[in-house]
Design an enzyme around this catalytic site. Structure first.
Site, PDB file in Angstrom:
ATOM      1  CG  MET A 118      18.932  42.730  41.267  1.00 25.71           C
ATOM      2  SD  MET A 118      17.362  42.024  41.813  1.00 25.71           S
ATOM      3  CE  MET A 118      17.878  41.147  43.284  1.00 25.71           C
ATOM      4  CE  LYS A 169      61.787  49.323  47.484  1.00 25.84           C
ATOM      5  NZ  LYS A 169      61.958  49.052  46.055  1.00 25.84           N
ATOM      6  CG  PHE A 172      56.923  54.104  38.418  1.00 27.13           C
ATOM      7  CD1 PHE A 172      56.095  54.071  37.302  1.00 27.13           C
ATOM      8  CD2 PHE A 172      57.297  52.911  39.008  1.00 27.13           C
ATOM      9  CE1 PHE A 172      55.647  52.861  36.784  1.00 27.13           C
ATOM     10  CE2 PHE A 172      56.857  51.698  38.493  1.00 27.13           C
ATOM     11  CZ  PHE A 172      56.033  51.671  37.380  1.00 27.13           C
ATOM     12  CD  GLN A 173      53.969  50.718  40.217  1.00 21.04           C
ATOM     13  OE1 GLN A 173      54.624  50.286  41.149  1.00 21.04           O
ATOM     14  NE2 GLN A 173      53.384  49.945  39.320  1.00 21.04           N
ATOM     15  CD  GLU A 190      47.023  44.425  43.119  1.00 17.03           C
ATOM     16  OE1 GLU A 190      46.148  44.320  42.224  1.00 17.03           O
ATOM     17  OE2 GLU A 190      48.235  44.551  42.859  1.00 17.03           O
TER      18      GLU A 190
HETATM   19  C1  TPP Z   1      30.654  45.935  40.577  1.00 15.10           C
HETATM   20  C2  TPP Z   1      29.200  46.058  40.299  1.00 15.10           C
HETATM   21  N1  TPP Z   1      28.770  46.542  39.107  1.00 15.10           N
HETATM   22  C3  TPP Z   1      27.433  46.639  38.863  1.00 15.10           C
HETATM   23  C4  TPP Z   1      26.515  46.265  39.789  1.00 15.10           C
HETATM   24  C5  TPP Z   1      25.026  46.388  39.509  1.00 15.10           C
HETATM   25  N2  TPP Z   1      24.375  45.065  39.501  1.00 15.10           N
HETATM   26  C6  TPP Z   1      23.719  44.589  40.576  1.00 15.10           C
HETATM   27  S1  TPP Z   1      23.128  43.039  40.338  1.00 15.10           S
HETATM   28  C7  TPP Z   1      23.732  42.980  38.783  1.00 15.10           C
HETATM   29  C8  TPP Z   1      23.530  41.756  37.924  1.00 15.10           C
HETATM   30  C9  TPP Z   1      24.328  40.603  38.377  1.00 15.10           C
HETATM   31  O1  TPP Z   1      24.230  39.599  37.400  1.00 15.10           O
HETATM   32  P1  TPP Z   1      24.587  38.094  37.741  1.00 15.10           P
HETATM   33  O2  TPP Z   1      25.886  38.043  38.444  1.00 15.10           O
HETATM   34  O3  TPP Z   1      24.460  37.276  36.524  1.00 15.10           O
HETATM   35  O4  TPP Z   1      23.483  37.715  38.822  1.00 15.10           O
HETATM   36  P2  TPP Z   1      21.918  37.452  38.632  1.00 15.10           P
HETATM   37  O5  TPP Z   1      21.230  38.713  39.083  1.00 15.10           O
HETATM   38  O6  TPP Z   1      21.672  37.156  37.193  1.00 15.10           O
HETATM   39  O7  TPP Z   1      21.623  36.321  39.538  1.00 15.10           O
HETATM   40  C10 TPP Z   1      24.380  44.180  38.455  1.00 15.10           C
HETATM   41  C11 TPP Z   1      24.973  44.488  37.153  1.00 15.10           C
HETATM   42  C12 TPP Z   1      27.017  45.783  41.020  1.00 15.10           C
HETATM   43  N3  TPP Z   1      26.205  45.437  42.021  1.00 15.10           N
HETATM   44  N4  TPP Z   1      28.342  45.669  41.248  1.00 15.10           N
END
Ligand code: TPP
Ligand code: MG
Lengths: 158, 565
Positions: free
Chosen positions: B473, B162, B112-113, B50
């Site tokens: 990042m 529903k 439920f749900q 979803e």
């Molecule tokens: C749902 C979610 N969880 C955690 C984060 C924190 N976060 C920001 S950038 C990142 C790393 C992303 O890694 P990747 O997709 O490999 O991209 P890269 O930075 O290596 O290009 C994380 C964990 C986020 N933005 N969103």
């Protein structure tokens, strides 16, 4: 802009519909705004309710509060004036053994009186500006109040 | 016409011109799905989660300019969708999201749900409704679409028990909406506009600060004209990429945490900020007290609450950017572009001092090269989405955007897992363009199940995975600010991305050289099926320049010049 916290009274006119109150309180909690007191009741012969919220914040925060309130879909109007007539009510339960005529005189000074007498306790009420209610509650302490309830402020712009 | 609540949902969609609905069925929404089965006016795309349905609706909305629609069931269906709602809320994307709810008689019984869906969505939607009687449905649905798209756009959530979807009531969609308490202010105040024009004419170093609101308002072409006629340089937020074309001489670049040196310096030196559809986000402004310190501020926005929220506006103008800029264009003759000649030169100098660039100094492909290369090969013919991380910032920095609505990314919420489903929505709305998703080895796994959606519906999204074997990042911050303690960001253990794509019926490529990359991209575009192109890139590359969190825009960490070491 001053960053000092100021006490402010905000009146909000909202459509009287389900969950409108939680929209308002969620907004305050979600954005970290204060609620000192909140009262709400329907406006007679209309589909609206009026909320009076006493809050505190810097000028910028107060401005954001009014704007964010206004953004809520069921909000019709937001009043945030310095110049509001404010009143609050308080009820106090006291032992019947205290000096009732003194209590009554004190209450009268704050637009109130003894409104109920039971077997062992009496209930007095007063209605005045919130600041004066503070004073009254201080003064009444010596009569050993058992319970105190404040209504929260209601206000009308002049 | 007397019809059921479920039929009303269908009729409302048809009346609103909805041609695509993203969703996932379940018990509480089954009556509506039964009506979807019986109709042929719009397509339904079954995502495999979803959250992905809502992101796909966001992508669809961004590419088409229309309200995106998603449909989900109660309980876990709804809670899965919450991230999507929050994402759309932060980025002001117009959506109508319909959820099923347990029957009225069971509400409040921990059935439920059952979950208090409107209680949860209240803080991450523009508005929401729990419909308790089918006779309210025509009005609620019409209001939902109207509220989603008008004013500052945003997601609207409609929760329908529903039994209400089974209830028969009168359906009339021609009703006039009477929203006494909701009247967005779209026309700018003429006196304020006049004052703003005078301020621009008097300024020596004015600067356009262009935001995503311009794209929402479909005002990019008016803004382009305004910039052209005034000769005033412009910076764009990440959300505004594509408002100006990348080759517009007056476009300095992107500003903010990973903005270009010239953009951030221009913002620090300007004497008049002309903010259009912006909200002074902390990732844009850096340290607020130092932001555009010597400048007055013109701020045009549809949302009064955005104005003077963070930065005081000297010329606040509440209104639709398109209307306001159109009004401003009438008085543009008062502005003499010659006045800004030396300012434009200053900016050219900033750019020459520290151009936005990267060094190709390793054996491995640099991730920035990939973004640039896709720009060279596909350019205007592609719509671009991204996930969240370094690859996202590099896309914002290096892709040569040419038009509004070409780019979508999760900006405000920064939702990893956004890119792939969003790209599916983009492709559904805009099939004539190639749909590219720049993603990371971390992010792609957060909605990887959408391979199945894309295969089933033949939606050929090309996912370019810039594989650095890191949550890059976060790793970058750890390297820079946590003394290289790379806690839980090393993604050395990985799936075989090629086989993964193939397992679902897509195609996969793993490339290590530039030649291989060109060949893979060409092949993927021709094959026209959903693809993963995994590019093995330099692991330790950092996104530069960088304004450390809370720092001032003019205090950037810069790319080391070649030979600096
Ligand atoms: C749902 C979610 N969880 C955690 C984060 C924190 N976060 C920001 S950038 C990142 C790393 C992303 O890694 P990747 O997709 O490999 O991209 P890269 O930075 O290596 O290009 C994380 C964990 C986020 N933005 N969103
Ligand atoms: Mg990575």
């Amino acid at each position: 802009m001053t960053e000092e916290n100021q006490r402010r009274v905000v009146s909000v006119i909202v459509i009287n519909e389900a969950s409108v109150l939680s929209r308002i309180t969620d907004l305050f909690s979600g954005r970290g705004y204060n609620i000192t007191s909140l009262t709400v009741a329907p406006i007679p012969e209309s589909k609206y309710s009026r909320l009076t919220i006493v809050t505190a914040g810097s000028v910028r925060v107060i401005e954001q509060i009014t704007k964010q309130l206004h953004k809520l879909i069921p909000v019709l109007r937001v009043y945030e004036h310095e110049d509001m007539v404010e009143k609050e009510m308080a009820m106090i339960k006291l032992p019947i053994t205290e000096n009732l005529s003194d209590i009554n005189t004190l209450c009268e000074a704050y637009n109130g009186k003894i409104v109920n007498a039971g077997e062992s306790t009496i209930i007095a009420m007063v209605a005045d500006e919130p600041k004066r209610i503070d004073n009254f509650l201080n003064a009444i302490k010596r009569y050993n109040p058992k319970e105190i309830v404040r209504s929260g402020a209601v206000a009308l712009e002049r | 016409m007397q019809i059921s609540g479920a039929q009303m949902v269908i009729e409302a969609f048809i009346a609103e011109g909805v041609d695509t609905v993203f969703g996932y069925p379940g018990g509480a929404i089954m009556n509506v799905y039964d009506e979807i089965y019986k109709q042929d006016k719009f397509q339904h795309i079954l995502n495999r989660h979803e959250q992905a349905s809502v992101h796909a609706a966001e992508g669809y909305s961004k590419a088409s300019g229309k309200v995106g629609v998603a449909m989900i069931t109660s309980g876990p269906g709804f809670t899965n969708a919450v991230t999507g709602l929050a994402d759309a809320y932060m980025d002001s994307i117009p959506l109508v999201v319909i959820s099923g709810q347990v029957p009225m008689s069971l509400i409040g019984t921990d059935a439920f749900q059952e979950i208090d869906a409107v209680g949860i969505s209240r803080s991450c939607t523009k508005h929401n409704y729990l419909v308790t009687d089918a006779k309210d449905l025509p009005r609620v649905l019409k209001e939902a679409f109207y509220i989603a798209r008008s004013g500052r756009p945003g997601p609207v959530h409609v929760d329908i028990p529903k039994d209400v979807t089974a209830q028969i009531a009168e359906f009339d969609y021609e009703i006039e909406l009477d929203l006494e308490t909701y009247k967005p202010h779209t026309k700018g105040n003429p006196r304020q506009i006049k004052k703003a024009i005078e301020a621009i004419a008097a300024a020596k170093r004015p600067l356009f600060y262009l935001g995503g609101g311009i794209i929402n308002a479909n005002a990019a072409y008016e803004v382009r004209e305004f910039v052209q006629k005034t000769g005033i340089p412009a910076v764009e937020t990440f959300m505004a990429r594509g408002v100006l074309s990348h080759d517009d001489e007056l476009l300095i670049g992107m500003l903010g945490m990973h903005g270009s040196y010239a953009s951030n310096m221009a913002m620090s030196e300007t004497d008049l900020v002309i903010g259009l559809g912006v909200r002074f986000d902390d990732r844009v402004t850096g340290k607020l007290s130092e932001f555009a310190k010597n400048a007055d501020v013109i701020h045009v926005d549809i949302d009064p609450a955005s104005i003077s929220k963070l930065v005081n506006a000297d010329y606040p103008i509440v209104g639709d950017v398109k209307n306001v800029v159109t009004d401003m264009l009438e008085q543009v003759g008062k502005i003499d572009s010659e006045n800004y000649e030396s300012w434009r030169e200053t900016i050219i100098n900033f750019n020459e001092l520290h151009p936005l660039t990267f060094h190709e100094d390793t054996d491995r492909i640099k991730p920035q090269w990939v973004v640039k290369r896709v720009g060279e090969l596909l350019g205007d013919s592609a719509n671009i989405s991204t996930d969240v991380g370094q690859h996202q910032m590099w896309t914002g920095q290096f892709y040569p955007f040419t038009r509004p609505r070409q780019f979508i990314s999760s900006s405000g919420l920064g939702t990893m897992g956004f890119g792939f489903p969003a790209a599916i929505g983009v492709k559904a709305a805009s099939p004539e363009k190639t749909s590219i998703n720049f993603t990371g080895d971390g992010s792609i796994l957060m909605n990887v199940q959408e391979l199945m959606t894309a295969v089933e519906k033949k939606i050929p999204v090309i996912n370019i995975i810039l594989n650095n074997n890191f949550l890059g990042m976060v790793r970058q911050w750890q390297t820079l600010f946590y003394d290289k303690r790379h806690a839980e960001t090393d993604l050395s253990v990985q799936p075989d991305f090629v086989k993964l794509a193939e397992a679902f019926g897509g195609i996969g490529y793993r490339v290590k050289t530039k030649e291989e990359f060109d060949a893979a991209l060409k092949d993927a575009v021709e094959k026209n099926v959903v693809a993963f192109i995994e590019v093995i890139v330099e692991r330790m590359e950092n996104v530069m320049p960088m304004v450390p969190s809370g720092g001032s825009l003019f205090n950037m960490m810069l790319l080391e010049k070649k030979g600096d070491k």
